[in-house]
Design a protein around this motif. Structure first.
Motif, PDB file in Angstrom:
ATOM      1  N   ARG A   1       4.144  63.040 -29.468  1.00  6.26           N
ATOM      2  CA  ARG A   1       5.147  63.977 -28.732  1.00  6.26           C
ATOM      3  C   ARG A   1       4.814  63.715 -27.168  1.00  6.26           C
ATOM      4  O   ARG A   1       5.682  63.980 -26.450  1.00  6.26           O
ATOM      5  CB  ARG A   1       5.152  65.472 -29.309  1.00  6.26           C
ATOM      6  CG  ARG A   1       5.972  65.453 -30.495  1.00  6.26           C
ATOM      7  CD  ARG A   1       5.867  66.843 -30.952  1.00  6.26           C
ATOM      8  NE  ARG A   1       6.917  66.933 -32.402  1.00  6.26           N
ATOM      9  CZ  ARG A   1       6.834  67.955 -33.203  1.00  6.26           C
ATOM     10  NH1 ARG A   1       6.210  69.212 -32.589  1.00  6.26           N
ATOM     11  NH2 ARG A   1       7.530  68.128 -34.162  1.00  6.26           N
TER      12      ARG A   1
ATOM     13  N   GLN B   1       5.201  59.678 -26.264  1.00  5.55           N
ATOM     14  CA  GLN B   1       6.716  59.472 -26.491  1.00  5.55           C
ATOM     15  C   GLN B   1       6.466  57.861 -26.734  1.00  5.55           C
ATOM     16  O   GLN B   1       7.473  57.285 -26.112  1.00  5.55           O
ATOM     17  CB  GLN B   1       7.565  59.779 -25.403  1.00  5.55           C
ATOM     18  CG  GLN B   1       7.734  61.003 -25.190  1.00  5.55           C
ATOM     19  CD  GLN B   1       8.754  61.894 -26.108  1.00  5.55           C
ATOM     20  OE1 GLN B   1       9.885  61.547 -26.029  1.00  5.55           O
ATOM     21  NE2 GLN B   1       8.521  62.787 -26.827  1.00  5.55           N
TER      22      GLN B   1
ATOM     23  N   ALA C   1       6.505  64.426 -36.370  1.00  6.28           N
ATOM     24  CA  ALA C   1       6.772  64.335 -34.729  1.00  6.28           C
ATOM     25  C   ALA C   1       8.360  64.177 -34.482  1.00  6.28           C
ATOM     26  O   ALA C   1       8.781  64.633 -33.373  1.00  6.28           O
ATOM     27  CB  ALA C   1       6.098  63.162 -34.076  1.00  6.28           C
TER      28      ALA C   1
ATOM     29  N   HIS D   1       9.987  63.440 -30.999  1.00  6.04           N
ATOM     30  CA  HIS D   1      10.133  62.242 -30.910  1.00  6.04           C
ATOM     31  C   HIS D   1      10.056  61.341 -32.063  1.00  6.04           C
ATOM     32  O   HIS D   1       9.108  61.346 -32.760  1.00  6.04           O
ATOM     33  CB  HIS D   1       8.965  61.757 -29.971  1.00  6.04           C
ATOM     34  CG  HIS D   1       9.142  60.070 -29.435  1.00  6.04           C
ATOM     35  ND1 HIS D   1      10.082  59.619 -28.497  1.00  6.04           N
ATOM     36  CD2 HIS D   1       8.219  59.187 -29.763  1.00  6.04           C
ATOM     37  CE1 HIS D   1      10.057  58.387 -28.567  1.00  6.04           C
ATOM     38  NE2 HIS D   1       8.598  58.030 -29.242  1.00  6.04           N
TER      39      HIS D   1
END
Length: 223
Positions: free
Chosen positions: A98, A101, A131, A144
């Motif tokens: 996260r 990314q 996630a 993400h």
């Protein structure tokens, strides 16, 4: 467009062995590269104290990452040879995904049956799923989804691969990275094994003198 790449390995030399050539190519194209090493490989030898070996292997991993021009190296310092990882370890990996990314993730292939590699493969898949959803607030709230995930080969060759990368131009850089892991290549000639497998992959895929191959764990393509 610049992409963020996260390469995950169970031990300090797995990333270089499994996908070092492909990472070199992607880095040369201008993408951002992070290595994440789950254990410090303290069980990777019997002639050195485990604490000292872990420290040595982390130094070797940083040196190898420098050869591959990685931007960051992360260590989770999980126990080498563990039968499972805790919920907290899963949350830590969700947090990395996260926060970073990443656009692309490389991890151990499903077909690699070495126990630690299987464990990291499963850990990666679990963290990827978590996630992407509204769960695990302790790991941050910027959910993400990673669209491209590839499995690389280390201990067991992939029986059915979907992607092959010509690494001929960067093969010596891959070898130089592996050679940084002196604590390992002194006992096992991984350099010769890696060169032989890459040559076989290159010949049989017919894309170059040396190649790396991957399982596609999530659909996408390496540009």
């Amino acid at each position: 467009m610049k992409k963020k790449i996260l390469a995950i390995g169970a031990h300090p030399d797995d990333i270089e062995i499994g996908c070092g050539g492909t990472l070199s190519i992607l880095k040369d194209q201008g993408h951002e590269l992070t290595h994440l090493i789950v254990t410090s490989g303290e069980e990777g030898g019997y002639s050195t104290n485990k604490i000292e070996l872990a420290q040595q292997r982390e130094i070797e991993a940083r040196n190898a990452a420098r050869v591959l021009k990685a931007d960051n190296v992360l260590f989770f310092n999980e126990a080498d040879g563990a039968n499972n990882f805790s919920k907290q370890t899963k949350i830590r990996l969700i947090s990395v995904i996260r926060k970073l990314q990443p656009d692309i993730i490389f991890t151990h292939a499903k077909s690699d049956h070495f126990p630690d590699h299987q464990l990291v493969h499963k850990l990666t898949k679990a963290a990827l799923l978590a996630a992407a959803g509204p769960w695990y607030s302790d790991a941050g709230t910027d959910v993400h989804q990673v669209n491209e995930v590839y499995g690389y080969e280390v201990w067991n060759p992939i029986s059915e691969y979907q992607v092959a990368m010509n690494i001929t131009e960067v093969m010596e850089r891959k070898i130089a990275a592996i050679q940084q892991h002196r604590s390992q290549i002194n006992d096992v000639d991984y350099v010769e094994a890696v060169r032989g497998l890459a040559k076989y992959r290159g010949v049989m895929s017919m894309i170059g003198l040396y190649a790396e191959v991957f399982e596609v764990l999530r659909i996408g393509g390496i540009q």
